[in-house]
Design a protein around this motif. Structure first.
Motif, PDB file in Angstrom:
ATOM      1  N   UNK A 219       0.827  -1.207   0.000  1.00  0.00           N
ATOM      2  CA  UNK A 219       0.000   0.000   0.000  1.00  0.00           C
ATOM      3  C   UNK A 219       0.859   1.254   0.000  1.00  0.00           C
ATOM      4  N   UNK A 220       1.966   1.228   0.783  1.00  0.00           N
ATOM      5  CA  UNK A 220       2.865   2.387   0.824  1.00  0.00           C
ATOM      6  C   UNK A 220       3.511   2.614  -0.540  1.00  0.00           C
ATOM      7  N   UNK A 221       3.975   1.517  -1.169  1.00  0.00           N
ATOM      8  CA  UNK A 221       4.595   1.635  -2.493  1.00  0.00           C
ATOM      9  C   UNK A 221       3.590   2.171  -3.510  1.00  0.00           C
ATOM     10  N   UNK A 222       2.357   1.651  -3.439  1.00  0.00           N
ATOM     11  CA  UNK A 222       1.306   2.121  -4.363  1.00  0.00           C
ATOM     12  C   UNK A 222       1.027   3.603  -4.139  1.00  0.00           C
ATOM     13  N   UNK A 223       0.953   4.006  -2.852  1.00  0.00           N
ATOM     14  CA  UNK A 223       0.667   5.408  -2.542  1.00  0.00           C
ATOM     15  C   UNK A 223       1.796   6.320  -3.042  1.00  0.00           C
ATOM     16  N   UNK A 224       3.061   5.907  -2.787  1.00  0.00           N
ATOM     17  CA  UNK A 224       4.192   6.727  -3.225  1.00  0.00           C
ATOM     18  C   UNK A 224       4.245   6.830  -4.751  1.00  0.00           C
ATOM     19  N   UNK A 225       3.965   5.717  -5.434  1.00  0.00           N
ATOM     20  CA  UNK A 225       3.973   5.732  -6.896  1.00  0.00           C
ATOM     21  C   UNK A 225       2.871   6.637  -7.439  1.00  0.00           C
ATOM     22  N   UNK A 226       1.696   6.533  -6.810  1.00  0.00           N
ATOM     23  CA  UNK A 226       0.583   7.389  -7.238  1.00  0.00           C
ATOM     24  C   UNK A 226       0.884   8.853  -6.952  1.00  0.00           C
ATOM     25  N   UNK A 227       1.507   9.096  -5.784  1.00  0.00           N
ATOM     26  CA  UNK A 227       1.873  10.469  -5.433  1.00  0.00           C
ATOM     27  C   UNK A 227       2.885  11.043  -6.415  1.00  0.00           C
ATOM     28  N   UNK A 228       3.855  10.193  -6.829  1.00  0.00           N
ATOM     29  CA  UNK A 228       4.862  10.639  -7.785  1.00  0.00           C
ATOM     30  C   UNK A 228       4.219  10.992  -9.118  1.00  0.00           C
ATOM     31  N   UNK A 229       3.264  10.165  -9.566  1.00  0.00           N
ATOM     32  CA  UNK A 229       2.584  10.452 -10.829  1.00  0.00           C
ATOM     33  C   UNK A 229       1.790  11.749 -10.739  1.00  0.00           C
ATOM     34  N   UNK A 230       1.131  11.964  -9.570  1.00  0.00           N
ATOM     35  CA  UNK A 230       0.375  13.194  -9.391  1.00  0.00           C
ATOM     36  C   UNK A 230       1.292  14.409  -9.422  1.00  0.00           C
TER      37      UNK A 230
END
Length: 388
Positions: A219-230
């Motif tokens: 979940x943390x990796x998914x959140x960080x990846x999504x945050x980076x894309x945003x």
């Protein structure tokens, strides 16, 4: 022995003084097990039955409760009740030792109830789980049952096999006693069993915790990846906004320059038309400054004027001629002059014609564009050209 008796008495006294209404299901399960081990079968049955109705089937203690309740019924020789509870426990049991216990007791229950097929089925299940070194009463009773079944079926080979297994089990138990007293051996055996059960629970909790940590990491990796894309989208959007703002500033500067030039041209045109005689001296002075010769609006270079109009007003001239090809040159000039902010008198001055002539061209434009009589021609054109 005296220490054992003393501790046992203290434990029994603590159990009597316990308020079961304040205990959690896990502690109540351990209390029910204590009643069962001390042969307080009535208390064990009452406590475990009440506990079973108070927890859901998904509760972590539910399987242990069913197994202990089944063993309680087994010791009371209530075979049908024991079979029901042991089947419920076996359906969700994971530990091989507990699976062996449930299967071996179910085989005995079905034998007492006269169900030969069920007896044979649970006997095979118990043998499947009988892979580790098992001691104690439950293994010996199971081997006795297997010997009795083999004898009834006339299977001498199977009878000999299980007789040898029972003998080996006896020898293993005697060896494990290792010259201890019986009470010490029982106490040590119970301690080992409790420790094994505790270790099994710890392994289960470790697996659950490991799974939760893995899920959390994902979940943390998914959140960080999504945050980076945003953030990347945000920076790209910022660059686009900055580029558009620069373009808008350039357009505003161009528009201001053109309007400034048009404003000067309007003033000169008004002077030239309304004060023709009085302004001759001024016009000569302006000619010396080259303001009239270099002014594009007062000359016949209307194409340059249309180009400025397109730049300043979002291709107004281009969209006008494409939407209304029936308009003649004067009518197109009139529309563009109105768009640039010229009033009727100023347009008349630019054309060197009367105000009546300007109104005449406005009437012609209204007919060709089908604008309503009371409508503002410029507002109507902006609306229709925007829809185009």
């Amino acid at each position: 022995m005296l220490k054992f008796i003393k501790n046992q008495a203290l434990a029994n006294q603590s159990i009597k003084e316990m308020n079961t209404d304040e205990l959690d299901p896990f502690t109540l399960t351990l209390l029910g097990k204590s009643y069962l081990y001390t042969d307080q079968l009535a208390k064990a049955e009452t406590l475990l039955t009440r506990l079973k109705t108070s927890v859901s089937q998904q509760h972590i203690c539910y399987t242990d409760i069913c197994r202990l309740l089944g063993i309680t019924y087994f010791k009371q020789k209530r075979w049908e009740n024991a079979a029901t509870e042991l089947k419920a426990a076996l359906a969700s049991e994971k530990d091989s030792s507990h699976c062996f216990t449930c299967s071996s007791m179910l085989a005995f229950c079905q034998d007492q109830l006269g169900n030969e097929e069920e007896t044979q089925y649970y006997k095979e299940q118990a043998l499947r789980f009988d892979t580790a070194r098992r001691g104690g009463y439950k293994a010996l009773e199971f081997y006795k049952l297997c010997i009795d079944l083999a004898r009834r079926n006339g299977n001498r080979e199977e009878e000999t096999f299980f007789t040898q297994k029972m003998t080996d089990q006896y020898e293993r138990m005697v060896k494990e006693l290792n010259e201890q007293t019986l009470d010490e051996a029982i106490e040590g055996y119970m301690r080992i069993q409790d420790q094994n059960e505790y270790n099994a629970h710890i392994r289960t909790y470790q697996l659950i915790l490991g799974g939760m940590l893995l899920l959390l990491a994902c979940m943390v990796i998914y959140y960080l990846n999504r945050r980076r894309k945003q953030m990347m989208k945000y920076f790209n959007l910022q660059h686009r906004i900055e580029a558009l703002e620069k373009l808008e500033n350039i357009q505003d500067e161009t528009k201001a320059l053109i309007l400034q030039e048009l404003e000067i041209a309007k003033q000169i045109a008004m002077l030239k038309h309304t004060q023709k005689e009085k302004s001759e001296k001024l016009l000569k002075e302006l000619d010396k400054l080259n303001l009239l010769k270099g002014n594009k609006l007062l000359s016949t270079r209307w194409n340059d004027f249309y180009h400025h109009i397109d730049i300043s007003f979002n291709h107004f001239h281009e969209r006008l001629t494409r939407r209304y090809p029936a308009l003649n040159e004067k009518e197109v000039q009139l529309c563009c002059l109105m768009k640039a902010g010229f009033r009727t008198e100023e347009i008349a001055a630019v054309w060197m014609q009367s105000v009546f002539t300007v109104h005449k061209y406005k009437t012609s434009i209204r007919k060709k564009t089908e604008a309503p009589e009371a409508a503002d021609i410029l507002v109507f054109l902006d609306k229709t050209l925007a829809e185009n």
